[in-house]
Each structure stands twice: as structure tokens, then as C-alpha cells.
Design a protein around this motif. Structure first.
Motif, PDB file in Angstrom:
ATOM      1  N   MET A  78      -8.058  -1.714   8.637  1.00 54.65           N
ATOM      2  CA  MET A  78      -6.902  -1.728   9.534  1.00 54.65           C
ATOM      3  C   MET A  78      -6.697  -0.327  10.104  1.00 54.65           C
ATOM      4  O   MET A  78      -7.289   0.635   9.642  1.00 54.65           O
ATOM      5  CB  MET A  78      -5.663  -2.179   8.761  1.00 54.65           C
ATOM      6  CG  MET A  78      -5.826  -3.574   8.148  1.00 54.65           C
ATOM      7  SD  MET A  78      -4.334  -4.215   7.339  1.00 54.65           S
ATOM      8  CE  MET A  78      -3.256  -4.475   8.752  1.00 54.65           C
ATOM      9  N   LEU A  79      -5.829  -0.225  11.097  1.00 53.28           N
ATOM     10  CA  LEU A  79      -5.423   1.089  11.637  1.00 53.28           C
ATOM     11  C   LEU A  79      -6.625   1.934  12.021  1.00 53.28           C
ATOM     12  O   LEU A  79      -6.671   3.119  11.719  1.00 53.28           O
ATOM     13  CB  LEU A  79      -4.616   1.879  10.585  1.00 53.28           C
ATOM     14  CG  LEU A  79      -3.383   1.242   9.979  1.00 53.28           C
ATOM     15  CD1 LEU A  79      -2.735   2.220   9.011  1.00 53.28           C
ATOM     16  CD2 LEU A  79      -2.390   0.835  11.049  1.00 53.28           C
ATOM     17  N   ASP A 105       3.095  -0.523   6.951  1.00 54.83           N
ATOM     18  CA  ASP A 105       4.265  -0.439   7.813  1.00 54.83           C
ATOM     19  C   ASP A 105       5.275   0.496   7.153  1.00 54.83           C
ATOM     20  O   ASP A 105       5.365   0.554   5.933  1.00 54.83           O
ATOM     21  CB  ASP A 105       4.883  -1.823   7.996  1.00 54.83           C
ATOM     22  CG  ASP A 105       6.059  -1.770   8.945  1.00 54.83           C
ATOM     23  OD1 ASP A 105       5.819  -1.740  10.167  1.00 54.83           O
ATOM     24  OD2 ASP A 105       7.203  -1.712   8.478  1.00 54.83           O
ATOM     25  N   SER A 106       6.039   1.222   7.963  1.00 58.12           N
ATOM     26  CA  SER A 106       6.934   2.241   7.412  1.00 58.12           C
ATOM     27  C   SER A 106       8.367   1.759   7.257  1.00 58.12           C
ATOM     28  O   SER A 106       9.202   2.494   6.727  1.00 58.12           O
ATOM     29  CB  SER A 106       6.959   3.454   8.341  1.00 58.12           C
ATOM     30  OG  SER A 106       5.664   3.880   8.624  1.00 58.12           O
ATOM     31  N   TRP A 149       5.895  -6.116  12.932  1.00 59.34           N
ATOM     32  CA  TRP A 149       4.611  -6.782  13.168  1.00 59.34           C
ATOM     33  C   TRP A 149       3.965  -7.117  11.835  1.00 59.34           C
ATOM     34  O   TRP A 149       3.975  -6.299  10.913  1.00 59.34           O
ATOM     35  CB  TRP A 149       3.664  -5.869  13.952  1.00 59.34           C
ATOM     36  CG  TRP A 149       4.157  -5.634  15.336  1.00 59.34           C
ATOM     37  CD1 TRP A 149       4.706  -4.493  15.824  1.00 59.34           C
ATOM     38  CD2 TRP A 149       4.199  -6.591  16.398  1.00 59.34           C
ATOM     39  NE1 TRP A 149       5.083  -4.677  17.125  1.00 59.34           N
ATOM     40  CE2 TRP A 149       4.777  -5.959  17.511  1.00 59.34           C
ATOM     41  CE3 TRP A 149       3.800  -7.923  16.522  1.00 59.34           C
ATOM     42  CZ2 TRP A 149       4.978  -6.604  18.720  1.00 59.34           C
ATOM     43  CZ3 TRP A 149       3.997  -8.572  17.730  1.00 59.34           C
ATOM     44  CH2 TRP A 149       4.575  -7.915  18.810  1.00 59.34           C
ATOM     45  N   GLY A 150       3.379  -8.281  11.764  1.00 56.40           N
ATOM     46  CA  GLY A 150       2.699  -8.660  10.528  1.00 56.40           C
ATOM     47  C   GLY A 150       3.704  -8.836   9.403  1.00 56.40           C
ATOM     48  O   GLY A 150       4.621  -9.644   9.504  1.00 56.40           O
ATOM     49  N   ASP A 151       3.536  -8.077   8.338  1.00 50.46           N
ATOM     50  CA  ASP A 151       4.355  -8.189   7.135  1.00 50.46           C
ATOM     51  C   ASP A 151       4.886  -6.795   6.777  1.00 50.46           C
ATOM     52  O   ASP A 151       4.111  -5.825   6.777  1.00 50.46           O
ATOM     53  CB  ASP A 151       3.491  -8.733   5.998  1.00 50.46           C
ATOM     54  CG  ASP A 151       4.277  -9.020   4.734  1.00 50.46           C
ATOM     55  OD1 ASP A 151       4.237 -10.166   4.267  1.00 50.46           O
ATOM     56  OD2 ASP A 151       4.937  -8.100   4.202  1.00 50.46           O
ATOM     57  N   ASN A 179       0.822  -1.209   0.000  1.00 46.28           N
ATOM     58  CA  ASN A 179       0.000   0.000   0.000  1.00 46.28           C
ATOM     59  C   ASN A 179       0.851   1.251   0.000  1.00 46.28           C
ATOM     60  O   ASN A 179       1.989   1.242   0.484  1.00 46.28           O
ATOM     61  CB  ASN A 179      -0.886   0.015   1.246  1.00 46.28           C
ATOM     62  CG  ASN A 179      -0.041  -0.013   2.509  1.00 46.28           C
ATOM     63  OD1 ASN A 179       0.519  -1.055   2.853  1.00 46.28           O
ATOM     64  ND2 ASN A 179       0.090   1.124   3.168  1.00 46.28           N
ATOM     65  N   GLU A 180       0.308   2.312  -0.557  1.00 44.48           N
ATOM     66  CA  GLU A 180       0.880   3.635  -0.327  1.00 44.48           C
ATOM     67  C   GLU A 180       0.517   4.062   1.095  1.00 44.48           C
ATOM     68  O   GLU A 180      -0.379   3.474   1.701  1.00 44.48           O
ATOM     69  CB  GLU A 180       0.294   4.636  -1.315  1.00 44.48           C
ATOM     70  CG  GLU A 180       0.385   4.171  -2.755  1.00 44.48           C
ATOM     71  CD  GLU A 180      -0.879   4.542  -3.511  1.00 44.48           C
ATOM     72  OE1 GLU A 180      -1.163   5.736  -3.598  1.00 44.48           O
ATOM     73  OE2 GLU A 180      -1.584   3.635  -3.976  1.00 44.48           O
ATOM     74  N   ILE A 181       1.160   5.100   1.596  1.00 37.27           N
ATOM     75  CA  ILE A 181       0.928   5.507   2.990  1.00 37.27           C
ATOM     76  C   ILE A 181      -0.554   5.811   3.232  1.00 37.27           C
ATOM     77  O   ILE A 181      -1.126   6.686   2.595  1.00 37.27           O
ATOM     78  CB  ILE A 181       1.773   6.753   3.352  1.00 37.27           C
ATOM     79  CG1 ILE A 181       3.268   6.420   3.222  1.00 37.27           C
ATOM     80  CG2 ILE A 181       1.460   7.229   4.771  1.00 37.27           C
ATOM     81  CD1 ILE A 181       4.205   7.579   3.508  1.00 37.27           C
TER      82      ILE A 181
END
Lengths: 252, 252
Positions: B184-185, B118-119, B111-113, A155-157
Motif C-alpha cells: 500500500m501507499l 490512516d491517521s 477511505w477504506g477502514d 498498523n503502526e505509522i
């Protein structure tokens, strides 16, 4: 009591298997292994090699032939329903032959993850087992291995992405409101029909396997190259499994 | 030569880790372990417990404090950019201190993938390493554990699904052309704002951990129950990580 474990084994690379999957396979009394009447014998071999690698005795493996799906008529949903019924009957025959007491742990090995474009859960539901006796073990999916191999994010941010099929992309075009697509189950090179300008493609075939192929670039520039490479590889191996990510350029 | 391994460790359950991830962790000369100035100390503990479980010596672990993101101003993209820069500088300081030769294998546990919301990949790109020296190891994601725990498929037969965020759902409503959403998030219970009728929700928190909670049902019937359970659990643990799947009813 019969317990059914639907186990995601990732992409065929034994290193992609989780401990949970490994333990579920090793703890099984019986592994049901399907064989297809097509050119995918190599795939059954990969599963067998994985079982061998994990030290599962051959006596625990019940081989069965997958029924064919009726491909006449335009009642696709019915065809799939009938086909799932027929597969469930093969499972039951196999269970009756190998676990006549009706007790034990049965494992089915699923490419990728049983939750993602896979019928095993739907076939399992036909056995009439209580939900607690059907256990799903997640596995690494090809879309994750694709991103890992290309070193990119899905994904993009903060942005969404759509996971879809080649048929959906052909029938409905680029969906509204989303800049990133993951396209699975595309036997027909649907990326060739994308008319959007400035799209990047990240393509991969045989992901996680020794014969892995990766190509990437601006879709308009590399589509023909991907199609040629795809045809060549399919010819050489007798089968191909591929997946790709499409992203509008300038997004990351 | 410096090699950076961004390693998906799944949801904190050591059984969700792959062999590839395990080998990458065991083969690392240094593990960079972030600590946050908030109530998520328990999460750092889970990572430490995982390392211990795998037999990684404490001398290999470099702890560092995560910088805070500036939360003033309405330039969200700039805030994230600055923050990623600051994190990259912490990594570099840590590397200079622990691997002064500039040579070795460095592991970051994600965490996760690492490909999914994720950054770490974006921060890693700031180190200026050649792509071949940054390796991504896929991990089981929370959306997979969610589906596995509920015993459901991510997608309906041949249909697409959208992976999105709470903010997107609040700002743009239910997206066109898709019956299944993974959200998510979402720290703000955005499911409460879904006005669609006949939607099923499959919700999970602390997935893969001992304190895992699962709830499901018709959204209109269970939304309040989920919100109450969520608030209670967050209070009890000091933090929460949750995710849910929304599906228009009657689809499967």
C-alpha cells in the motif's frame, strides 16, 4: 448461464453487511446454506437469521450437509484437496436439484471476506465456471471488527503487519522484521507460547455478535485470564471463534 | 457529550458501505469534510457525492482545509506529529464553530477502514475524549476490493501474508518467511525494484470507482506495462490511488 456469488457477510452482525452484499443476496435465485455435523449449528442459525432479516424467502434456501474431512494420515494437503472436491460435489448436487436448467444466480454466504482464510473460492474453482461467472463480494473481516472494538489501528505509522495463523506462530515463532501480528484460526491458544517480552495482546471472541468478549493487556499478565475466559465461553456456547492482535510494546 | 464516529466508507463506491456506516452517517449532527490543497479535489467530490447519495443535508457538513505537512528537515516522525496536531486544531475550530454547545455526534469519513494506514484515530486521540466517545466503524479496504476484483484469495492455504508499504519494500526488500505481500501507499512504483524471480503481481487502481483499472501477470513481464498505464492514468485524472499484491509463483 450460472452465476456464482461468493458473498462476504462480515461477522454475523447484520449491520456489518454492505449494500453490495445485500443486493447480491436479494438478487439470488438460490442460496446454498451448509450445515456442519458439529457444535456450530448456532452459526447456521446466524446465517438463517440474516437471510430472514433481509427478507429472503425460505424457498430460495438450499440446505446441504458439509462432508467431513478425513483426519487420518499425515497428508494434510491431500485431505484438504479431497475435502474441497467433496464439497464441490455437494454444491453440484444441490444445484442440479434446485436449478435443473443450469441457469440462475447462486449465492454462498461467507463469514468475513471470501479472500481471507476461506476455501469458498478454491471450491468454486472446481465447478469449471469461467472467471467472469464467479463474483466475489468483499465483507468486513474479524480483524477489522477486532480493531474497531478495541479502538486501535492495525498498523503502526508506516509499518508492516503480518496476518498469520496459530499454527504458523507455534511452528515458527515470532517472525522477523515485524512488530504487529494478527493471529487467526488459532484453536490452540498459541499466544501462550510466545516467549517475547513486552508484548501487548488485543483479543476478541464472537466479534460483532451479542456475546462479544474483549480482553487486552500485557500478554504475560493477561494470557491466563484470556485462556480461562475462552474455555468458559466455549463451554457455554459449544463453539468459539476468536482472533487477536499481538504488538511489541511501545509501538503504536 | 461529544461523540466522534470515525467511519470507514470503503473505496468510494456507495455499494461498499455497510449499514453500520450508513446509520452512523445519517445519525450524525455534523460531518467534518477535509479539503486538500492538491489535485485530490475529486476525492472530496466523491465524499460529497456519497453524502448526497445517502440524503445527508449540506447544512450538516463542515468543510475545512487540511494543513500542509512541513516537508523540510529529516525528522519525519516530528513532521507527522506536528501535522496531526495541526489537523486536530482544525477539527476543534470546526467543532467550536458548528457545535458550540460541545454536544453532538460528529462523523469523519475515512477511505477504506480507519484501522488501516490512516491517521484519523491518532488525530482523534489528541482531542482528549474518553475512549468510549470515539467509535470506529470498519469499512471495506482496498486490499479486499483488489482481491475481489481479481477473483483471488489474499492468502495461500494456511499461510501468512504481510501488509506493507512501498517504502518498506524498497528499504528492506522481500521479507523473510512470507510468499504473499500486499503493498500500500506506494507512490514510487517499488515493484520495479523487486529482484525476486517468478513473482506474480495483481495490481489495481481507483478500485471500486468507475475508472477502476486492473492488471495482472508475471511481474517481470508486466511491470513496465503497469508503470506506463499508471503514469497515463495519473496524468488523466490528476491523482491516483493504487495497491497491489505480490505472490511468489506456484503458490495459491
Amino acid at each position: 448461464m450460472l452465476e456464482l456469488f461468493l458473498i462476504g457477510i462480515g461477522t454475523g452482525n447484520p449491520d456489518h453487511i454492505t449494500r453490495e452484499a445485500e443486493n447480491a443476496i436479494l438478487g439470488a435465485d438460490l442460496v446454498l446454506l451448509p450445515h456442519k455435523e458439529d457444535n456450530k449449528a448456532e452459526l447456521a442459525q446466524v446465517r438463517l437469521a440474516l437471510l430472514q432479516h433481509l427478507g429472503v424467502g425460505g424457498y430460495k434456501v438450499a440446505h446441504f450437509d458439509m462432508p467431513l474431512r478425513r483426519q487420518t494420515g499425515d497428508d494434510y494437503d491431500n485431505q484438504v484437496d479431497e475435502w474441497h472436491d467433496a464439497i464441490a460435489r455437494r454444491w453440484q448436487a444441490s444445484l442440479a436439484a434446485h436449478l435443473p436448467s443450469g441457469t440462475g444466480r447462486v449465492a454462498l454466504l461467507v463469514w468475513g471476506d471470501p479472500a481471507l482464510y476461506d476455501s469458498t473460492l478454491r471450491i468454486a474453482s472446481r465447478l469449471g465456471l469461467p472467471p467472469a461467472q464467479v463474483r466475489v463480494v468483499p465483507g468486513i473481516t474479524s480483524m477489522q471488527v477486532l480493531c474497531s472494538a478495541h479502538g486501535i489501528a492495525l498498523n503502526e505509522i508506516g509499518a508492516p503487519f503480518l496476518v498469520t495463523t496459530g499454527r504458523q506462530l507455534r511452528d515458527h515463532g515470532w517472525p522477523a522484521g515485524v512488530d504487529t501480528l494478527i493471529v487467526m484460526l488459532d484453536g490452540q491458544r498459541s499466544y501462550e507460547q510466545v516467549s517475547e517480552q513486552d508484548v501487548e495482546i488485543y483479543w476478541g471472541a464472537y466479534l460483532g455478535m451479542a456475546q462479544q468478549i474483549l480482553l487486552r493487556g500485557r500478554l504475560a499478565d493477561v494470557a491466563a485470564q484470556i485462556s480461562a475466559r475462552r474455555a468458559q465461553a466455549r463451554q457455554a456456547h459449544g463453539w468459539i471463534m476468536d482472533i487477536y492482535l499481538l504488538r511489541r510494546s511501545g509501538r503504536r
